[in-house]
Design a protein around this motif. Structure first.
Motif, PDB file in Angstrom:
ATOM      1  N   VAL A  19       0.942  -1.186  -0.101  1.00 46.80           N
ATOM      2  CA  VAL A  19      -0.132   0.015  -0.024  1.00 46.80           C
ATOM      3  C   VAL A  19       0.979   1.305  -0.017  1.00 46.80           C
ATOM      4  O   VAL A  19       1.652   1.510   1.056  1.00 46.80           O
ATOM      5  CB  VAL A  19      -0.964   0.028   1.358  1.00 46.80           C
ATOM      6  CG1 VAL A  19      -1.820   1.224   1.092  1.00 46.80           C
ATOM      7  CG2 VAL A  19      -1.586  -1.473   1.364  1.00 46.80           C
ATOM      8  N   GLY A  20       0.820   1.962  -1.284  1.00 47.38           N
ATOM      9  CA  GLY A  20       1.845   3.085  -1.160  1.00 47.38           C
ATOM     10  C   GLY A  20       3.017   2.593  -2.136  1.00 47.38           C
ATOM     11  O   GLY A  20       3.797   1.686  -1.641  1.00 47.38           O
ATOM     12  N   LEU A  21       3.158   2.991  -3.252  1.00 52.39           N
ATOM     13  CA  LEU A  21       4.521   2.917  -3.840  1.00 52.39           C
ATOM     14  C   LEU A  21       5.357   4.229  -3.963  1.00 52.39           C
ATOM     15  O   LEU A  21       5.739   4.710  -4.945  1.00 52.39           O
ATOM     16  CB  LEU A  21       4.185   2.403  -5.272  1.00 52.39           C
ATOM     17  CG  LEU A  21       3.417   1.189  -5.688  1.00 52.39           C
ATOM     18  CD1 LEU A  21       3.091   0.893  -7.202  1.00 52.39           C
ATOM     19  CD2 LEU A  21       4.191   0.270  -4.892  1.00 52.39           C
ATOM     20  N   TRP A 167       1.454  -2.094   4.930  1.00 57.64           N
ATOM     21  CA  TRP A 167       1.318  -0.779   4.458  1.00 57.64           C
ATOM     22  C   TRP A 167       2.716  -0.023   4.289  1.00 57.64           C
ATOM     23  O   TRP A 167       3.540   0.282   5.640  1.00 57.64           O
ATOM     24  CB  TRP A 167       0.422  -0.349   5.880  1.00 57.64           C
ATOM     25  CG  TRP A 167       0.118   1.253   5.819  1.00 57.64           C
ATOM     26  CD1 TRP A 167       1.238   2.180   6.370  1.00 57.64           C
ATOM     27  CD2 TRP A 167      -0.682   2.194   5.148  1.00 57.64           C
ATOM     28  NE1 TRP A 167       0.602   3.553   6.071  1.00 57.64           N
ATOM     29  CE2 TRP A 167      -0.486   3.496   5.522  1.00 57.64           C
ATOM     30  CE3 TRP A 167      -1.955   1.705   4.378  1.00 57.64           C
ATOM     31  CZ2 TRP A 167      -1.312   4.478   4.831  1.00 57.64           C
ATOM     32  CZ3 TRP A 167      -2.814   2.775   4.032  1.00 57.64           C
ATOM     33  CH2 TRP A 167      -2.503   4.186   4.375  1.00 57.64           C
ATOM     34  N   CYS A 168       2.913   0.709   3.158  1.00 57.67           N
ATOM     35  CA  CYS A 168       3.992   1.547   3.200  1.00 57.67           C
ATOM     36  C   CYS A 168       3.760   2.791   2.661  1.00 57.67           C
ATOM     37  O   CYS A 168       4.284   3.650   2.053  1.00 57.67           O
ATOM     38  CB  CYS A 168       5.058   0.901   2.044  1.00 57.67           C
ATOM     39  SG  CYS A 168       5.865  -0.576   2.854  1.00 57.67           S
ATOM     40  N   GLY A 169       2.358   3.318   2.956  1.00 51.65           N
ATOM     41  CA  GLY A 169       1.677   4.625   2.658  1.00 51.65           C
ATOM     42  C   GLY A 169       2.296   5.645   3.635  1.00 51.65           C
ATOM     43  O   GLY A 169       2.948   5.194   4.854  1.00 51.65           O
ATOM     44  N   SER A 170       1.791   6.668   3.445  1.00 55.75           N
ATOM     45  CA  SER A 170       2.166   7.907   4.247  1.00 55.75           C
ATOM     46  C   SER A 170       1.444   7.662   5.672  1.00 55.75           C
ATOM     47  O   SER A 170       0.564   7.090   6.002  1.00 55.75           O
ATOM     48  CB  SER A 170       1.423   9.120   3.671  1.00 55.75           C
ATOM     49  OG  SER A 170       1.953   9.015   2.459  1.00 55.75           O
ATOM     50  N   ILE A 213      -4.917 -12.862   4.790  1.00 55.76           N
ATOM     51  CA  ILE A 213      -3.552 -12.422   4.117  1.00 55.76           C
ATOM     52  C   ILE A 213      -2.653 -11.803   5.358  1.00 55.76           C
ATOM     53  O   ILE A 213      -3.245 -10.753   5.896  1.00 55.76           O
ATOM     54  CB  ILE A 213      -3.481 -11.565   3.231  1.00 55.76           C
ATOM     55  CG1 ILE A 213      -4.182 -12.103   2.205  1.00 55.76           C
ATOM     56  CG2 ILE A 213      -2.266 -10.799   2.559  1.00 55.76           C
ATOM     57  CD1 ILE A 213      -4.742 -11.406   0.745  1.00 55.76           C
ATOM     58  N   PRO A 214      -1.526 -12.113   5.804  1.00 52.73           N
ATOM     59  CA  PRO A 214      -0.688 -11.626   6.679  1.00 52.73           C
ATOM     60  C   PRO A 214      -0.646  -9.850   6.510  1.00 52.73           C
ATOM     61  O   PRO A 214      -0.512  -9.405   5.268  1.00 52.73           O
ATOM     62  CB  PRO A 214       0.763 -12.311   6.659  1.00 52.73           C
ATOM     63  CG  PRO A 214       0.381 -13.333   6.128  1.00 52.73           C
ATOM     64  CD  PRO A 214      -0.713 -13.171   4.998  1.00 52.73           C
ATOM     65  N   PHE A 215      -0.433  -9.045   7.470  1.00 57.31           N
ATOM     66  CA  PHE A 215      -0.472  -7.611   7.219  1.00 57.31           C
ATOM     67  C   PHE A 215       0.694  -6.888   8.086  1.00 57.31           C
ATOM     68  O   PHE A 215       0.724  -7.172   9.201  1.00 57.31           O
ATOM     69  CB  PHE A 215      -1.622  -6.968   7.712  1.00 57.31           C
ATOM     70  CG  PHE A 215      -1.993  -5.791   7.548  1.00 57.31           C
ATOM     71  CD1 PHE A 215      -2.498  -5.240   6.258  1.00 57.31           C
ATOM     72  CD2 PHE A 215      -1.462  -4.606   8.487  1.00 57.31           C
ATOM     73  CE1 PHE A 215      -2.428  -3.853   5.921  1.00 57.31           C
ATOM     74  CE2 PHE A 215      -1.601  -3.383   8.195  1.00 57.31           C
ATOM     75  CZ  PHE A 215      -2.049  -2.903   6.953  1.00 57.31           C
TER      76      PHE A 215
END
Ligand SMILES: NC(=O)c1ccc[n+]([C@@H]2O[C@H](COP(=O)([O-])OP(=O)(O)OC[C@H]3O[C@@H](n4cnc5c(N)ncnc54)[C@H](O)[C@@H]3O)[C@@H](O)[C@H]2O)c1
Length: 437
Positions: A19-21, A167-170, A213-215
């Motif tokens: 999530v977030g590129l 999650w690699c989003g802001s 799905i692992p998160f």
């Protein structure tokens, strides 16, 4: 030898949903592609370069972690993700400006093939950001279902066997647990009612956990740290890891502070400031997003120093953390720490640290390790909080009623003992009396 934990095989492809590129994701993906091509070694990754000692020190057994536990191979990873910008992964990596154009050009086709799906996004939760690639929906439940549809399409098209979402989003604004988070039924009602206490990150996490799905959470957002999503993770057998990747200044803090404490040196103050010019820095320039980060960065010292046990040494530490957005530096952060400490008879001393680090270069190998270990946890039949992955995080998720373990060296011991436990090897206590019998 004890009974090893049964682990499902690591055959087939592992889909990595990001999530977030942005800077972290693209540095991670481009790095994996470059490593696959033999262009660079996987420096900083415990799963790729680390070893684990087994048995006695005299036995000389220290296999590589990746030979010891069955992890997905780098060639088996397939990437996908969401972002509010339409840029493909190559363009996004160029914008992030972390890796040299030279290196990116060598993996350009692989990066260009990754185009973000429209995001679940609301400016309410990340004030300094706006972009065109955003899903529309009747309510947040509908948005979650759209995320699930993206995942299922990807799974079928790419024929992936397993998935992990990160999650690699802001960083979102600071939020605390509320009524809508109390249990799954309340959470699902809140999704339908478009309740403001459900930020975008929770919509993604809900979608992942519904699918088993692992998160993982690279940011300090609340996200899965609420009873509703913890319950869902255990119902669907989904492992969780977070929060906030431990890189840069906080990494140094969790290396230095346990050392000072081990020698019972006192502290009067620890002032940390840094300049950072990437998009993450821009988002953190907003006080509400900064508060989420600040909470995550500040709790570290308290837990390590245990002022309630050592009031004379750490009862009155002035801990200040500043992040300053300074565009010319891009991703190349500079951090300064001034540590006021005292020793024998209370005599004062100072320690200064000036760390010129590269945030995403430190973060990318962590994302790789967390993805591979979350997939391992899932195949081992584990669900919920994976405290053994605290090693990677500034605000490690932990069971209610426990305090988090922040000391990097205890965290590493815990991680490696967990791997030994998985394989039925003796845990290492470091007692070592047997060598002197
Ligand atoms: N770089 C590090 O060392 C480090 C360390 C700890 C935590 N983090 C955290 O990791 C996250 C990523 O860092 P970064 O440097 O890559 O930041 P970045 O700003 O470069 O990337 C974040 C990306 O997420 C996208 N985004 C924001 N909200 C979204 C949403 N709802 N759905 C989909 N995409 C969304 C943005 O458009 C952006 O492209 C940040 O929260 C940061 O605080 C980074």
């Amino acid at each position: 030898m004890k009974q090893p934990v049964e682990i499902a095989p690591n055959t087939g492809k592992l889909g990595v949903l990001l999530v977030g590129l942005g800077a972290v994701s693209t540095t991670f993906i481009a790095g994996v592609q470059a490593i696959r091509k033999g262009l660079a070694p996987p420096i900083g990754s415990l799963t790729q370069m680390g070893t684990v000692r087994l048995g006695k020190r005299t036995e000389g057994r220290a296999p590589l972690v990746r030979d010891f536990v069955p992890l997905a191979g780098l060639d088996d990873l397939v990437f996908a993700g969401w972002d509010i910008f339409e840029d493909d992964c190559y363009a996004a990596a160029r914008t992030a400006g972390v890796l040299d154009a030279d290196l990116l050009d060598k993996v350009r086709p692989e990066l260009e093939a990754i185009r973000p799906w429209p995001a679940v996004f609301d400016r309410k939760y990340v004030k300094r950001l706006d972009g065109p690639n955003v899903k529309r929906g009747t309510n947040k439940r509908d948005l979650a279902e759209q995320v699930i549809a993206d995942i299922r399409r990807f799974r079928a098209d790419q024929q992936v066997d397993r998935l992990v979402m990160m999650w690699c989003g802001s960083t979102e604004i600071f939020m605390t647990e509320s009524e809508a988070h109390e249990d799954l039924a309340a959470f699902e009602r809140a999704l339908e009612a478009n309740d403001p206490s459900i930020p975008s990150s929770m919509v993604y996490a809900y979608a992942a956990l519904k699918e088993g799905i692992p998160f993982g959470n690279a940011a300090p957002n609340l996200t899965t740290d609420i009873p509703a999503l913890l319950d869902l993770a255990s119902d669907t057998g989904s492992p969780l890891a977070g929060k906030d990747l431990k890189t840069g200044q906080t990494l140094m803090k969790t290396i230095i502070a346990p050392g000072l404490k081990a020698r019972l040196l006192g502290l009067t103050g620890w002032y940390s400031t840094n300049i950072l010019g990437n998009r993450d820095g821009e988002v953190l320039d907003d006080p509400e997003s900064f508060k989420t980060k600040e909470e995550s960065k500040k709790s570290v010292l308290d837990y390590i120093l245990q002022p309630h046990l050592y009031p004379d040494l750490y009862g009155d530490v002035c801990h200040v953390v500043r992040i300053n957005y300074y565009p010319p530096r891009g991703d190349n952060k500079e951090g300064w720490d001034n540590i006021d400490l005292f020793g024998w008879l209370g005599y004062p001393m100072q320690l200064k640290i000036n760390f010129l680090c590269r945030d995403s270069i430190l973060a990318a190998p962590i994302v790789l390790d967390v993805v591979l270990f979350l997939d391992l946890a899932k195949r081992a039949g584990w669900d919920g909080i994976q405290e053994w992955l605290s090693f990677y995080f500034k605000s490690p998720m932990h069971a209610a009623g426990l305090y988090p373990e922040h000391d990097l060296f205890i965290q590493m011991m815990k991680l490696k003992n967990t791997l030994r436990y998985l394989r039925g090897e003796e845990l290492i206590t470091h007692l070592g009396t047997e060598y002197y019998d």
